[in-house]
Design a protein around this motif. Structure first.
Motif, mmCIF file in Angstrom:
data_model
loop_
_atom_site.group_PDB
_atom_site.id
_atom_site.type_symbol
_atom_site.label_atom_id
_atom_site.label_comp_id
_atom_site.label_asym_id
_atom_site.label_seq_id
_atom_site.Cartn_x
_atom_site.Cartn_y
_atom_site.Cartn_z
ATOM 1 N N THR B 486 0.870 -1.180 0.000
ATOM 2 C CA THR B 486 0.000 0.000 0.000
ATOM 3 C C THR B 486 0.901 1.221 0.000
ATOM 4 N N ILE B 487 0.638 2.100 -0.944
ATOM 5 C CA ILE B 487 1.439 3.329 -1.005
ATOM 6 C C ILE B 487 0.512 4.492 -0.686
ATOM 7 N N ARG B 488 0.638 5.007 0.502
ATOM 8 C CA ARG B 488 -0.213 6.121 0.940
ATOM 9 C C ARG B 488 0.468 6.866 2.082
ATOM 10 N N ASP B 489 -0.074 8.058 2.419
ATOM 11 C CA ASP B 489 0.494 8.825 3.527
ATOM 12 C C ASP B 489 0.375 8.029 4.829
ATOM 13 N N ILE B 490 1.435 8.047 5.609
ATOM 14 C CA ILE B 490 1.419 7.336 6.888
ATOM 15 C C ILE B 490 0.839 8.268 7.957
ATOM 16 N N ASP B 491 -0.072 7.743 8.719
ATOM 17 C CA ASP B 491 -0.654 8.516 9.823
ATOM 18 C C ASP B 491 -0.126 7.903 11.121
ATOM 19 N N TRP B 492 0.943 8.444 11.627
ATOM 20 C CA TRP B 492 1.670 7.820 12.744
ATOM 21 C C TRP B 492 1.069 8.236 14.093
ATOM 22 N N ARG B 493 -0.169 7.819 14.314
ATOM 23 C CA ARG B 493 -0.785 8.056 15.618
ATOM 24 C C ARG B 493 -1.066 6.699 16.248
ATOM 25 N N GLU B 494 -1.202 6.722 17.572
ATOM 26 C CA GLU B 494 -1.294 5.433 18.273
ATOM 27 C C GLU B 494 -2.465 4.586 17.812
ATOM 28 N N LEU B 500 -1.172 -0.994 13.695
ATOM 29 C CA LEU B 500 -1.176 -2.120 12.745
ATOM 30 C C LEU B 500 -0.291 -3.259 13.251
ATOM 31 N N LYS B 501 -0.591 -4.490 12.803
ATOM 32 C CA LYS B 501 0.218 -5.658 13.197
ATOM 33 C C LYS B 501 0.779 -6.337 11.948
ATOM 34 N N LYS B 502 1.893 -7.026 12.132
ATOM 35 C CA LYS B 502 2.564 -7.772 11.058
ATOM 36 C C LYS B 502 2.688 -6.935 9.781
ATOM 37 N N THR B 503 3.066 -5.713 10.016
ATOM 38 C CA THR B 503 3.170 -4.771 8.889
ATOM 39 C C THR B 503 4.573 -4.148 8.859
ATOM 40 N N LEU B 504 5.088 -4.003 7.667
ATOM 41 C CA LEU B 504 6.345 -3.253 7.495
ATOM 42 C C LEU B 504 5.958 -1.868 6.978
ATOM 43 N N ILE B 505 6.411 -0.857 7.713
ATOM 44 C CA ILE B 505 6.110 0.512 7.275
ATOM 45 C C ILE B 505 7.409 1.186 6.849
ATOM 46 N N VAL B 506 7.397 1.707 5.626
ATOM 47 C CA VAL B 506 8.543 2.499 5.164
ATOM 48 C C VAL B 506 8.078 3.947 5.165
ATOM 49 N N VAL B 507 8.660 4.700 6.070
ATOM 50 C CA VAL B 507 8.126 6.037 6.319
ATOM 51 C C VAL B 507 9.232 7.097 6.222
ATOM 52 N N SER B 508 8.859 8.262 5.722
ATOM 53 C CA SER B 508 9.866 9.320 5.577
ATOM 54 C C SER B 508 9.932 10.149 6.861
ATOM 55 N N PRO B 509 11.044 10.829 7.102
ATOM 56 C CA PRO B 509 11.158 11.651 8.317
ATOM 57 C C PRO B 509 10.115 12.764 8.370
ATOM 58 N N TRP B 510 9.460 13.054 7.240
ATOM 59 C CA TRP B 510 8.436 14.097 7.229
ATOM 60 C C TRP B 510 7.158 13.621 7.917
ATOM 61 N N ALA B 511 7.029 12.293 8.116
ATOM 62 C CA ALA B 511 5.774 11.766 8.668
ATOM 63 C C ALA B 511 5.891 11.385 10.137
ATOM 64 N N ILE B 512 7.104 11.162 10.630
ATOM 65 C CA ILE B 512 7.237 10.746 12.033
ATOM 66 C C ILE B 512 8.411 11.445 12.705
ATOM 67 N N GLN B 513 8.383 11.402 14.046
ATOM 68 C CA GLN B 513 9.553 11.845 14.812
ATOM 69 C C GLN B 513 10.279 10.574 15.216
ATOM 70 N N ILE B 514 11.396 10.313 14.589
ATOM 71 C CA ILE B 514 12.028 9.007 14.729
ATOM 72 C C ILE B 514 12.507 8.744 16.152
ATOM 73 N N ASP B 515 12.847 9.830 16.908
ATOM 74 C CA ASP B 515 13.335 9.619 18.271
ATOM 75 C C ASP B 515 12.227 9.119 19.202
ATOM 76 N N LYS B 516 10.969 9.193 18.760
ATOM 77 C CA LYS B 516 9.872 8.711 19.599
ATOM 78 C C LYS B 516 9.454 7.289 19.221
ATOM 79 N N VAL B 517 10.190 6.706 18.289
ATOM 80 C CA VAL B 517 9.857 5.351 17.850
ATOM 81 C C VAL B 517 10.723 4.347 18.613
ATOM 82 N N ASP B 518 10.123 3.267 19.034
ATOM 83 C CA ASP B 518 10.847 2.202 19.735
ATOM 84 C C ASP B 518 12.005 1.704 18.852
#
Lengths: 532, 540
Positions: B486-494, B500-518
């Motif tokens: 699926t190619i669409r904007d990532i909505d990185w909210r809880e 999502l489960k069993k999912t690989l997300i390829v996300v750009s730094p414009w969509a998330i704050q990487i320091d807040k990701v596990d």
């Protein structure tokens, strides 16, 4: 007869609506200075008959200010008085060029056509309505060209012109000797060698002397570096060199190779290309100035239709012209030579070249048939009419640099300040102080105690406070603050209100729109005051 | 050509080899990787060869919708031929342009020889064109313009050859018109330029048979028909026309004369005036010699489509052109061609569009070659002249080569859509470990632009069969879907994509704050060529 008609037309087109174009902050400063010089013999900072003036960009040489002073002395304070000298200079330039063309052709139609290019040049009409240096420079260079190329050189007039020229702009200190050398030594060889050497030497001495005197002024070197040699201060070139060199080193290229490719010779390339960019057709015939400082968007320096005779003229001179005539092509690079020390185009230099562009165009006219000349005339009239009819629409695009709407705000806030304190955002115009001085005669009453003010901004407007980026707000004591604020300042003002309890919301009394009908300023009142 | 004997032939062969070398050497490495245009056209070629349909299921389309950019299909069809010959290789998408770019050198020789009847000038022109930065740059990036570019020179050469015979050969003129007409099918810029060239030819060469226009019109009739009947082509033309320029739009809004007729009239005046302004600005020296090729982000340090050394040579060239005797028609024709060559770039929405002015750059380059010839012939000791100019050229060439090889990837990797290839290869390597793979189309070093054709990268590098892609491909307002991608904007909210489960997300730094990701979930980082992060792969 036709010449008189042309000159009258040139005058009328320049004098119609003397309030347009609206002054920039710097032009308003000069206009006000003209008033103080004509009434009190002192500048806007209270200095007696100075020779070097202050502006926010650079030191200003005296010629422009004293010419405005002359206009306001004769016609009083106001738009007409501040502009009339330049309107007359603009018309004089048309006449001088008419006289200069007699060296090229005896055909009166061609000479009139050539002069009419300057008479109806959008940029020269524009420049004839504002206080500025390049129009004076262009006129004096044309006069010098005429005086030096006619059979009997009037040395007194030539020397006077040279002296005036060096008091107009610093660029002329470099251009004048080269101009004199080109004209006396190469272009016009009618005079005796001794006389020619005398005139060239005089130009060198006058320029060198003025330059030397200028160097004694404090901050003169800074003024030259920032405004006349800014190529070497342009950090983007140095950053570019370092960045590209660093990428090469990171990729494993030896340092010495990187130094060969990316070094300070880039400055020469940038300067050279910048200089040659002043001779571009796009600047002359299409988009002269996008900032609206020297004209409205999509207007060329001269009419678009004159591009054809100009190109014919260039090619004629280039391929078939006599050696002397061909030298005329050199005037444009000579007059723009100071640009080799700059990193960006200096449109003032391009304006200075316009009379010589017209002289080259005259050769193009000479090669055109009579029928083509009439077609050209009709097209030029059509183009000028279209520009004139669209003048007011075009002026809307200059809302930022030439904010016509500021006048009402300045006058209203000044009147209000007689009874109460008023605040005004500093970002509603480039610099609001000169507008207060010019439109409301509201200026600092204390003379400035600096002999040579350089980029000095005066802000003491008595009851009017300027809201800047660092202005602090406090809760008012039993009164309300009246303010004229931009959108940005309004948001800040509202945010500050939230910090205080029992403070009512700001009330917007009036909303002002700019030339483009966008909301630009809000007259508000509230319980939050400026902390003086 | 008949004069090419012995030494001349060797020299000419050397120029062709040099030209081919500069266009083909390490073609798979420079530019860094296939950009969006290239990958989409390559995968479409594959789709055409395997299914006779594009990836959206259109049967042998004339215009390919690609990723919202309607593109004439000739380049895709030509690449299909190379696909059949060489098989599925990345480089094949670049071969047609590189090949035609190399052959352009021969066409230029032919054109200049017909124009001047001087093999030395023609050879000098071929040599200069072989080295011209814009020619090399655009030949190496699978640019469809280069096909027509070759045909334009060939056509012009044939037409001029036709005029040089006392007894005119209709075959030559027909061939000339055919190639010129053919060029119009290859790129919009040629479609604008070629009719003007033909008109200029007819006006300048009065001896040319005016009936020649009939075959030309016949050749381009299908194109005219297509323009009027194919809405995709019209969409494409409208989307790039000058009225899309926001600066002009701002000015048009200000026209308010309280009279509808006058308003309309001034709107046209403003548009024409804007085209005129844009036309003249195409001759900006900074653009031509310092920054026009856009190899760096350093405004004042870079390379234009022409070498700096060519600037004085152009002036020499103009001087030579105007001083040369018995050259009136040729002089008029080439002047007209130079003046017209910048028109295609002047009527589009971009301030500068060098890719629409390649022909203009080459014709200016030819003028500089006249200057080079004149410059060398001015020296009494020819070898000295040759030595001086060779050193100057060499310095310029190596400088531009350095910019192209070293700095261009660092400064502009975003424009080459680097590292989307790496992203695509990686997600295929993880294909079996996830039920769903989400890719964020936001992409950029300085601001978030949209890489709207990511599905091409994913499909091509996954060797995804085009037939399967055609049946799987789905799209809606939110994104693109095929297979488990699926190619669409990532909505990185809880409660959104984070849940999502069993999912690989390829996300750009414009969509998330990487320091807040596990940190345990962050399994891979993809960088732009200069080391800035471009994408993160996060497992859920």
């Amino acid at each position: 007869m036709y010449l008189i008609l042309l000159l009258i037309s040139a005058f009328i087109i320049r004098v119609v609506d003397p309030t347009m174009p609206f002054f920039t902050a710097d032009e308003a400063r000069i206009a006000y200075r003209g008033y103080t010089l004509s009434t009190r013999l002192e500048d806007e900072m209270g200095r007696k008959l100075p020779l070097i003036f202050n502006s926010l960009d650079d030191y200003q040489l005296p010629a422009v200010s004293y010419l405005v002073d002359l206009g306001e002395f004769l016609f009083g304070r106001g738009d007409f008085g501040a502009r009339i000298t330049f309107i007359l200079i603009g018309v004089l330039l048309v006449y001088i060029i008419y006289k200069c063309t007699e060296f090229i052709t005896p055909n009166n139609l061609i000479r009139l056509l050539a002069s009419s290019i300057l008479a109806f040049s959008p940029i020269l009409i524009f420049m004839s309505k504002i206080p500025n240096e390049p129009l004076i420079s262009a006129t004096i260079y044309s006069l010098l060209f005429y005086l030096l190329t006619k059979p009997n050189v009037n040395k007194v007039l030539v020397l006077l012109s040279m002296c005036l020229l060096v008091l107009v702009s610093k660029d002329n200190w470099l251009i004048l000797p080269l101009f004199a050398l080109l004209t006396c030594y190469f272009y016009s060889k009618d005079d005796t060698l001794k006389n020619r050497i005398t005139l060239v030497s005089a130009s060198v001495i006058i320029s060198a002397l003025t330059f030397s005197i200028f160097l004694f002024i404090p901050q003169s070197q800074r003024s030259l570096a920032e405004n006349n040699f800014n190529l070497f201060l342009d950090q983007s070139i140095l950053n570019g060199i370092n960045q590209l060199r660093g990428e090469g080193i990171k990729a494993g290229w030896p340092l010495y190779i990187e130094r060969i490719f990316f070094n300070k010779t880039q400055y020469i390339v940038v300067g050279l290309i910048n200089w040659l960019s002043h001779i571009q057709l796009s600047t002359l015939f299409s988009q002269f100035d996008q900032s609206n400082r020297f004209g409205f968007p999509s207007l060329g320096a001269v009419s678009k239709t004159s591009i054809l005779p100009f190109i014919i003229g260039v090619f004629y001179l280039f391929s078939r012209g006599e050696r002397k005539d061909r030298l005329l092509l050199l005037y444009i690079p000579v007059l723009t030579l100071p640009a080799v020390l700059l990193s960006k185009i200096n449109l003032k230099l391009v304006i200075t070249t316009l009379p010589f562009v017209v002289l080259i165009t005259t050769y193009g006219f000479k090669k055109m048939s009579r029928k083509l000349l009439y077609i050209f005339l009709i097209l030029m009239i059509l183009e000028t009419s279209l520009n004139a009819l669209n003048f007011f629409s075009a002026s809307k695009n200059s809302s930022t640099t030439r904010p016509l709407w500021v006048r009402d705000i300045i006058i209203e806030s000044s009147l209000l300040s007689d009874d109460q304190s008023v605040a005004i955002s500093d970002d509603i115009a480039e610099d609001v102080y000169p507008y207060y001085a010019w439109f409301a005669n509201n200026s600092s009453k204390e003379p400035l105690n600096i002999s040579f003010p350089y980029k000095v901004r005066q802000t003491n407007l008595q009851n009017i406070a300027i809201i800047g980026g660092e202005t602090k707000f406090i809760k008012c004591d039993n009164h309300k603050q009246m303010a004229f604020v931009s959108k940005k300042a309004l948001d800040r003002y509202n945010n500050e209100s939230k910090d205080y309890k029992n403070v009512s919301e700001l009330k917007i009394i009036t909303t002002y729109t700019g030339q483009t009908r966008r909301e630009v300023v809000y007259k508000v009142t509230g319980d939050i005051c400026i902390d003086y | 050509m008949h004069r090419l004997l012995n030494g001349q032939l060797l020299l000419f062969a050397f120029i062709i080899i040099l030209s081919a070398l500069l266009r083909f050497y390490q073609l798979n490495k420079f530019p860094l990787q296939l950009n969006l245009d290239e990958i989409s056209q390559l995968y479409e070629s594959k789709s055409i060869v395997e299914t006779q349909k594009d990836i959206y299921g259109n049967h042998l389309p004339v215009v390919f919708p690609l990723f919202g950019v309607y593109t004439p299909g000739h380049y895709i069809y030509i690449t299909s031929v190379f696909y059949r010959i060489f098989g599925d290789k990345e480089i094949i998408i670049r071969i047609p342009a590189a090949l035609m770019g190399s052959l352009t050198v021969i066409a230029v020789y032919f054109f200049v020889y017909q124009l001047t009847k001087n093999w030395k000038i023609a050879t000098t022109s071929a040599f200069v064109i072989a080295l011209t930065p814009s020619e090399i740059f655009y030949s190496r990036k699978s640019f469809e313009y280069m096909i027509g570019h070759f045909f334009v020179y060939l056509g012009m050469g044939l037409l001029i050859k036709y005029t040089s015979f006392y007894k005119k050969s209709n075959l030559l003129s027909l061939m000339g018109m055919f190639f010129l007409g053919l060029a119009m099918y290859t790129y919009t810029a040629h479609a604008v330029l070629v009719p003007m060239i033909v008109t200029a030819f007819m006006v300048v060469y009065k001896s040319a048979n005016k009936l020649l226009l009939i075959p030309f019109i016949l050749i381009i009739t299908p194109l005219i028909y297509l323009v009027f009947t194919n809405p995709d082509l019209r969409i494409r033309a409208n989307s790039i026309f000058i009225t899309q320029d926001p600066t002009l739009g701002d000015r048009l809004v200000q026209i308010n004369l309280n009279n509808p007729f006058l308003n309309q009239f001034y709107t046209y005046v403003e548009i024409i005036s804007h085209i005129f302004n844009r036309y003249l600005s195409q001759f900006d020296l900074n653009y031509l010699f310092v920054s026009g090729l856009d190899l760096t982000n350093q405004n004042l340090v870079g390379s234009g489509p022409l070498y700096l050394i060519q600037l004085p040579l152009i002036l020499f060239g103009i001087y030579y052109l105007f001083k040369k005797r018995n050259f009136l028609n040729q002089k008029r024709f080439i002047t007209a061609v130079i003046l017209m060559s910048m028109i295609p770039a002047s009527i589009t929405f971009e301030k500068f569009s060098p890719h629409r002015s390649v022909f203009a750059f080459s014709i200016i380059s030819i003028i500089s070659s006249f200057g080079l010839y004149k410059f060398i012939s001015m020296f009494r000791m020819k070898l000295l002249g040759l030595g001086v100019i060779t050193c100057a050229f060499l310095l310029n060439i190596v400088y531009v080569a350095h910019l192209y090889i070293v700095n261009f990837p660092n400064e502009k990797s975003e424009t080459m859509h680097y590292p989307l290839k790496q992203v695509a290869l990686y997600i295929w390597s993880e294909y079996d470990n996830f039920e769903k793979i989400l890719i964020d189309p936001r992409f950029g070093q300085t601001y978030p632009s949209r890489a709207s054709g990511i599905h091409y990268y994913v499909a091509y590098y996954g060797k995804y069969p085009p037939k399967k892609f055609q049946s799987e491909y789905k799209t809606d307002d939110l994104g693109i879907y095929f297979d488990k991608f699926t190619i669409r904007d990532i909505d990185w909210r809880e409660n959104k994509d984070q849940a999502l489960k069993k999912t690989l997300i390829v996300v750009s730094p414009w969509a998330i704050q990487i320091d807040k990701v596990d940190k345990n979930k962050l399994i891979k980082q993809f960088n732009f060529y200069d080391g800035q992060p471009a994408y993160y792969a996060i497992k859920l």
